[in-house]
Structures are given as structure tokens and as C-alpha cells.
Design an enzyme around this catalytic site. Structure first.
Site, short mmCIF file in Angstrom:
data_model
loop_
_atom_site.label_atom_id
_atom_site.label_comp_id
_atom_site.label_asym_id
_atom_site.label_seq_id
_atom_site.Cartn_x
_atom_site.Cartn_y
_atom_site.Cartn_z
N SER A 139 1.04 -1.02 0.43
CA SER A 139 -0.17 -0.02 -0.05
C SER A 139 0.57 1.32 0.42
O SER A 139 1.97 1.18 0.03
CB SER A 139 -0.86 -0.17 1.24
OG SER A 139 -1.70 1.82 1.98
N TYR A 152 -1.91 -1.15 10.81
CA TYR A 152 -1.78 -1.56 9.32
C TYR A 152 -0.14 -0.92 8.30
O TYR A 152 0.13 -1.57 7.36
CB TYR A 152 -3.21 -0.63 8.35
CG TYR A 152 -3.86 -0.57 6.90
CD1 TYR A 152 -4.20 -1.95 6.44
CD2 TYR A 152 -2.77 -0.13 5.52
CE1 TYR A 152 -4.39 -2.22 5.43
CE2 TYR A 152 -3.11 0.00 4.52
CZ TYR A 152 -3.76 -1.06 4.04
OH TYR A 152 -3.96 -1.18 2.54
N1 LIG Z 1 -8.67 -0.34 -1.15
C1 LIG Z 1 -8.33 0.39 -1.22
O1 LIG Z 1 -7.57 2.01 -0.39
C2 LIG Z 1 -6.33 -0.18 -0.82
C3 LIG Z 1 -5.50 0.32 -0.52
C4 LIG Z 1 -3.93 -0.22 -0.49
C5 LIG Z 1 -3.45 -1.56 -0.84
N2 LIG Z 1 -5.43 -2.33 -0.62
C6 LIG Z 1 -4.66 -3.88 -0.42
O2 LIG Z 1 -5.19 -4.28 -0.91
C7 LIG Z 1 -5.42 -5.82 -0.92
C8 LIG Z 1 -6.71 -5.70 -1.72
O3 LIG Z 1 -8.20 -5.11 -0.60
P1 LIG Z 1 -9.10 -3.97 -1.52
O4 LIG Z 1 -9.09 -3.06 -1.63
O5 LIG Z 1 -9.27 -5.39 -2.60
O6 LIG Z 1 -10.04 -5.57 -0.48
P2 LIG Z 1 -11.61 -6.54 -0.61
O7 LIG Z 1 -12.32 -6.45 1.33
O8 LIG Z 1 -12.36 -5.47 -1.88
O9 LIG Z 1 -10.64 -7.83 -1.02
C9 LIG Z 1 -10.29 -8.76 -0.25
C10 LIG Z 1 -10.30 -10.18 -0.08
O10 LIG Z 1 -9.73 -10.66 0.39
C11 LIG Z 1 -10.74 -11.65 0.95
N3 LIG Z 1 -10.14 -12.14 2.54
C12 LIG Z 1 -10.22 -11.41 3.89
N4 LIG Z 1 -9.61 -12.73 4.67
C13 LIG Z 1 -9.06 -13.35 3.77
C14 LIG Z 1 -8.58 -14.67 4.31
N5 LIG Z 1 -8.51 -14.97 5.72
N6 LIG Z 1 -7.88 -15.41 3.03
C15 LIG Z 1 -8.46 -15.36 2.25
N7 LIG Z 1 -9.17 -14.40 1.98
C16 LIG Z 1 -9.46 -13.22 2.11
C17 LIG Z 1 -11.34 -10.72 1.37
O11 LIG Z 1 -13.08 -12.59 1.14
C18 LIG Z 1 -12.02 -10.16 -0.31
O12 LIG Z 1 -11.96 -11.16 -1.16
C19 LIG Z 1 -5.45 -5.98 0.62
O13 LIG Z 1 -4.16 -5.90 0.55
C20 LIG Z 1 -5.43 -4.21 0.70
O14 LIG Z 1 -4.07 -3.95 2.20
C21 LIG Z 1 -6.22 -1.64 -0.84
#
Ligand SMILES: NC(=O)c1ccc[n+]([C@@H]2O[C@H](COP(=O)([O-])OP(=O)(O)OC[C@H]3O[C@@H](n4cnc5c(N)ncnc54)[C@H](O)[C@@H]3O)[C@@H](O)[C@H]2O)c1
Length: 266
Positions: A139, A152
Site C-alpha cells: 500500500s 495497517y
Molecule cells: N482499497 C484500497 O484503498 C487499498 C489500498 C491499498 C492497499 N490495499 C490492499 O489491497 C488488497 C486487496 O484489498 P481490496 O481493497 O481489494 O479489499 P476487498 O475487501 O475488496 O478484498 C479483499 C479480499 O480478501 C479476502 N479475504 C479476507 N480475509 C481473507 C483470508 N483470511 N483468506 C483469504 N482471503 C481473505 C476477502 O474475502 C476479499 O475478497 C489488500 O491487501 C489491501 O490491504 C487496498
């Protein structure tokens, strides 16, 4: 030849968009998540594009389950070209009130989910020979600090450090490791995570105006073809990282403003 791609956290947001982007290039997909419904609907969408997709219900906090996943994927495919360790959760709130369970909620998935993915797949990727890529979702919060996000940030700084150290170690063996560092992306991450802030509603509005997950998906696919790490997306967010390189003090002042704008300042 179609690339074999494993994606964790595939059922939603960034993982889902990236699965669809790899499907567009005809990859053979192994899609991993704890959400059965989300995975099944994604598999149907991918197959409608004429691609092979297998869904795997795996909790990425479970080291043994990831080892069993790697065994299944290698039994079916004999190789993995791209491992995308993406599953993660969001957390925002005052550090002083975090419980032991809160800390584990963040670190068990965001750090150990990546670690166990690497432990299960890397020895097999080394043994298969040729070139392959591991992309780990960090991130922008893995490059610069944000208030109310200590756990985080700790988790994502760990992912950047792990990825950059592994990249130095493994490149001579033909394995590249990329840390992808998204800014604010419009996914259900806040809904799926824990936001213990009175300004949570404001943060949700900010996230709804974030970049679409397809922007990250496109960057991930490109990162598997060209060398660059860490990769910061969207482009506007990269300015913050440039500022960090120029002045830490100025960056922290800017981040306080960004944090106010995001509504994560308590
Ligand atoms: N959305 C943002 O603004 C953002 C910014 C920077 C980084 N990220 C990172 O991107 C990645 C994806 O996040 P996103 O925004 O798509 O969120 P999201 O919540 O849409 O997707 C996350 C997915 O991970 C799955 N998940 C949760 N716990 C799990 C587990 N124990 N085992 C397997 N799968 C599991 C969930 O079911 C979901 O499908 C994460 O690592 C998040 O930290 C997101």
C-alpha cells in the site's frame, strides 16, 4: 503458452479486477479466497471469457492450508508463472485502544498471509526453473505513515521490506518480486475491515471517490512484464512518494492534510 496465475483475495476489489485482467490475456487462473459466493461468481465471469479458472476456498492466515493449496496447484499445472499475494484487511483507529485480537486481525493476514504464500510457493517456483514473478499487495501506507493506521502501516511496511529484500535475493534465480502500493481504491475494504473512528462515514465517501480497482489490476499485469518495484498506483499518489524522497517533514505535514481529507483523523 498461457501463464498460470494464482491470486489470493480474488473474490473482491483489487483481486477480482486483477483476475479479470489476467483472463483478458488468456491466463490459467487459480483464484483463492474465503468467500465461496464471490469466488464462484468470479469463476463464472472468467470462464465466460473463455479462460480456465479453478476456485480454492483457503484462509490465507493458515500456513498449512496454503501449503496444501500449492500442492494442488502444482499437481494440476506443474508450474506457477505469477503468484499474487493480495488478500488483506483494512484497519483504522486509535492505537491505544487496539485489542490483541485487533492486532492479530491485521498482522495475521496482511503479513503472515503473504509470508505463508511465499513459503508454500517459492521453493516450487525455484525448482520449476525459468522466470516467474511474485507480486505482493502492500500500500502507499507501506511507504509513508498515516495517523490512526499504525497496525495497517506496520503490516504494509513489512510487505514492502519483505518484497524488496526477496527481489534482491531472487532475481539472479529468475524470480522477480514486486510490491504493489495502491493509494485510495474504490473497493469494499472499509466494509470488510475494522474502522474504529467517528469519521468512518466520511472515510467511506472518500473511498467511493477512489480510483477503480481496474487501475491497480492493469499495473499488476504490467508489473509482471516489466521490472519496477515498488509500483505506486494511481499516478497522482506517486507525487506523495516523490515528496517523501525530498523531505520527510514536508511529507508528514502533507499526510496530516491528506488524513483530514480522508476522514481518518479520529
Ligand atoms: N482499497 C484500497 O484503498 C487499498 C489500498 C491499498 C492497499 N490495499 C490492499 O489491497 C488488497 C486487496 O484489498 P481490496 O481493497 O481489494 O479489499 P476487498 O475487501 O475488496 O478484498 C479483499 C479480499 O480478501 C479476502 N479475504 C479476507 N480475509 C481473507 C483470508 N483470511 N483468506 C483469504 N482471503 C481473505 C476477502 O474475502 C476479499 O475478497 C489488500 O491487501 C489491501 O490491504 C487496498
Amino acid at each position: 503458452m498461457a501463464r498460470v496465475v494464482v491470486i489470493t483475495g480474488a473474490a473482491s476489489g483489487i483481486g477480482r479486477a486483477t483476475a479479470l485482467a489476467f483472463a483478458d490475456e488468456g491466463a490459467r487462473l487459480h483464484l483463492v479466497d474465503i468467500s465461496r459466493d464471490g469466488l464462484q461468481s468470479l469463476c463464472r465471469e472468467v470462464k465466460a471469457k473463455g479462460c480456465e479458472a479453478t476456485d480454492h476456498i483457503v484462509d490465507c492466515r493458515d500456513a498449512a492450508a496454503l501449503m496444501a493449496l500449492a500442492e494442488r496447484v502444482y499437481a494440476a499445472e506443474g508450474r506457477v508463472d505469477v503468484l499474487f499475494n493480495n488478500a488483506g484487511v483494512g484497519f483504522g483507529g486509535p492505537t491505544a485502544t487496539m485489542t490483541e485480537e485487533d492486532w492479530r486481525f491485521v498482522l495475521d493476514l496482511n503479513v503472515y498471509g503473504v509470508v505463508w504464500g511465499v513459503r508454500a510457493f517459492l521453493p516450487r517456483m525455484e525448482a520449476q526453473g525459468g522466470t516467474s514473478v511474485i507480486v505482493n499487495t502492500a500500500s502507499v501506507a507501506g511507504l509513508v505513515p498515516f495517523p490512526m493506521m499504525a497496525a495497517y502501516c506496520a503490516s504494509k511496511f513489512a510487505v514492502v521490506g519483505l518484497s524488496e529484500a526477496m527481489d534482491l535475493e531472487l532475481r539472479p534465480k529468475g524470480i522477480r518480486v514486486v510490491a504493489i502500493c495502491p493509494g485510495i481504491i474504490d473497493t469494499p475494504i472499509l466494509k470488510h475491515g475494522r474502522i474504529n473512528l467517528p469519521t468512518a462515514k466520511k472515510a467511506e465517501k472518500t473511498w467511493a471517490q477512489g480510483a477503480p480497482p481496474a487501475v491497480v489490476a492493469d499495473a499488476v499485469v504490467k508489473a509482471t512484464r516489466a521490472y519496477k518495484s515498488p509500483v505506486v498506483v494511481p499516478r497522482a499518489t506517486a507525487a506523495l512518494i516523490t515528496l517523501t524522497q525530498l523531505s520527510r517533514g514536508l511529507t508528514k505535514a502533507a499526510i496530516r492534510r491528506v488524513a483530514d481529507w480522508q476522514g481518518i483523523n479520529g
